[in-house]
Design a protein around this motif. Structure first.
Motif, PDB file in Angstrom:
ATOM      1  N   VAL A 153      44.870  40.202  50.964  1.00 35.77           N
ATOM      2  CA  VAL A 153      44.969  40.156  49.501  1.00 35.77           C
ATOM      3  C   VAL A 153      46.184  40.980  49.078  1.00 35.77           C
ATOM      4  CG1 VAL A 153      43.798  40.590  47.321  1.00 35.77           C
ATOM      5  CG2 VAL A 153      42.463  40.020  49.372  1.00 35.77           C
ATOM      6  N   ILE A 179      46.875  35.850  50.040  1.00 35.65           N
ATOM      7  CA  ILE A 179      46.669  35.681  48.605  1.00 35.65           C
ATOM      8  C   ILE A 179      47.794  36.375  47.859  1.00 35.65           C
ATOM      9  CG2 ILE A 179      45.145  36.133  46.645  1.00 35.65           C
ATOM     10  CD1 ILE A 179      42.795  36.042  48.514  1.00 35.65           C
ATOM     11  N   SER A 185      53.896  31.353  47.217  1.00 36.70           N
ATOM     12  CA  SER A 185      53.163  30.599  48.236  1.00 36.70           C
ATOM     13  C   SER A 185      54.074  30.162  49.386  1.00 36.70           C
ATOM     14  CB  SER A 185      52.482  29.379  47.608  1.00 36.70           C
ATOM     15  OG  SER A 185      51.461  29.785  46.721  1.00 36.70           O
ATOM     16  N   ILE A 197      47.059  31.159  49.153  1.00 38.09           N
ATOM     17  CA  ILE A 197      46.218  30.937  47.979  1.00 38.09           C
ATOM     18  C   ILE A 197      46.824  31.677  46.795  1.00 38.09           C
ATOM     19  CG2 ILE A 197      43.945  31.324  46.952  1.00 38.09           C
ATOM     20  CD1 ILE A 197      42.736  31.073  49.710  1.00 38.09           C
ATOM     21  N   HIS A 199      46.532  33.598  43.563  1.00 37.75           N
ATOM     22  CA  HIS A 199      45.487  34.335  42.840  1.00 37.75           C
ATOM     23  C   HIS A 199      45.492  34.007  41.356  1.00 37.75           C
ATOM     24  CE1 HIS A 199      48.141  37.173  40.721  1.00 37.75           C
ATOM     25  NE2 HIS A 199      48.825  37.296  41.832  1.00 37.75           N
ATOM     26  N   ILE A 208      37.516  31.385  46.419  1.00 39.85           N
ATOM     27  CA  ILE A 208      38.157  31.226  47.721  1.00 39.85           C
ATOM     28  C   ILE A 208      37.224  30.524  48.705  1.00 39.85           C
ATOM     29  CG2 ILE A 208      39.018  32.537  49.718  1.00 39.85           C
ATOM     30  CD1 ILE A 208      40.042  34.623  47.671  1.00 39.85           C
ATOM     31  N   TYR A 231      36.797  41.736  45.283  1.00 43.57           N
ATOM     32  CA  TYR A 231      36.978  41.232  46.645  1.00 43.57           C
ATOM     33  C   TYR A 231      35.973  41.862  47.602  1.00 43.57           C
ATOM     34  CZ  TYR A 231      41.211  38.739  45.358  1.00 43.57           C
ATOM     35  OH  TYR A 231      42.093  37.849  44.782  1.00 43.57           O
TER      36      TYR A 231
END
Length: 347
Positions: A153, A179, A185, A197, A199, A208, A231
């Motif tokens: 993350v 993320i 990306s 991914i 966010h 997710i 998270y």
């Protein structure tokens, strides 16, 4: 050198002449002529007095009042008992509590972390890696990740983009999911993420779980570099395997959207209690960089070796001369830079 006049905004960083006492190495020290450094988020939080009581920051920073953790440069002088080094050696490393926003720094290899800079690696690249690289390596566990699934993350930042590369190319993870914002990306995939991914396209971290049918309950490791508590509280119980681990690098927020906040003594004790309870669960670990956990020469040597063989390549999103360190702090604090922010001291 750049000194911290007092806690507050970037305007508290000011140029000052370097006292002669800072240019004379002690018996066990080396004097390093610094060519490059970087700005890490912990440094602007130290500047603000955030994340810990201010009396603690004053003690950690010391009377020199110079921030800066990373350095790359050359050995300019050696104390009589500083063995294993030679004048002119190209080096890279960290001074854990500051002192590298300067043209020179005294480094004690027994208290700091210093290794030889690999041949073919520029000082600018070596200067941005040590702190972030050690943080990423420690967060990932330092062991092979073969056959394992990892979620990172905050994967496009200084620590994050190195963590993606280390997990994929150095520790051989089977699946690396990063993320970050949608604009990054492509950058994450270039770093080695199997899946990127966005966010800013998630209504909630729990979404997710919908990316693949086999994801729930299948991940071995979540590395949180952001500090958003959902998270851990919402996603981790559903995404991690029963023996999976959640590793927090960012200080979790005591209040919504205030990760790494300004902590007084009582708030710091409250946060410590929260982290202790989570640790007792056996599934939560906090990487406390300023508690000495990152002072690992062997780990930094492995990182330098990975740089030498091309498996770890830092991305410098922006670079500033030392005298513009205040602007570098503003950019770091705003979170607008992909990868690392570099500082250059000398040609």
């Amino acid at each position: 050198m750049i000194v911290l006049k007092g806690f507050g905004g970037p305007e508290q960083l000011a140029c000052a002449p370097m006292p002669g006492e800072y240019l004379s190495p002690g018996s066990s020290q080396m004097l390093v002529r610094i060519v490059a450094s970087s700005v890490n988020p912990i440094e602007w939080k130290m500047r603000e007095g955030m994340g810990a009581p201010r009396w603690l920051w004053r003690w950690r920073i010391g009377r020199q009042r110079v921030l800066g953790i990373d350095f790359a440069g050359t050995v300019a002088a050696l104390g009589e008992n500083c063995r294993g080094w030679r004048n002119g050696d190209a080096v890279m490393g960290i001074r854990p509590y500051g002192g590298t926003y300067a043209d020179f720094a005294l480094v004690d290899p027994a208290r700091a972390v210093v290794v030889h800079r690999p041949l073919g690696i520029s000082a600018s690249s070596a200067g941005v890696v040590p702190w972030a690289g050690l943080t990423a390596f420690k967060a990932l566990g330092r062991r092979s990740l073969a056959g394992r699934r990892v979620l990172i993350v905050g994967a496009s930042g200084g620590v994050g983009h190195l963590a993606v590369q280390i997990a994929r190319h150095c520790l051989n993870a089977a699946l690396v999911v990063g993320i970050a914002g949608a604009r990054n990306s492509g950058f994450l995939r270039a770093c080695g993420a199997h899946v990127a991914i966005a966010h800013d396209r998630l209504a909630d971290p729990i979404d997710i779980l919908t990316y693949a049918r086999d994801w729930p309950g299948s991940f071995d490791l979540i590395v949180d570099l952001v500090g958003r508590d959902a998270y851990w509280t919402s996603l981790a119980p559903r995404l991690l395997r029963p023996d999976g681990l959640f590793v927090a690098v960012a200080v979790p927020a005591l209040h919504p959207a205030r990760a790494g906040e300004d902590l007084g003594t009582l708030a710091a004790l409250k946060l410590l209690a929260r982290l202790s309870v989570r640790r007792w669960s056996g599934r939560y670990r906090f990487v406390g960089g300023l508690m000495g956990e990152l002072c690992d020469r062997r780990a930094l040597q492995r990182i330098a070796d990975w740089m030498a063989d091309g498996r770890l390549v830092p991305h410098i999103g922006r670079s500033y001369p030392l005298e513009q360190v205040a602007a570098a702090h503003r950019a770091c604090e705003a979170g607008v830079v992909t990868g690392k922010i570099g500082l250059s001291m000398q040609a």
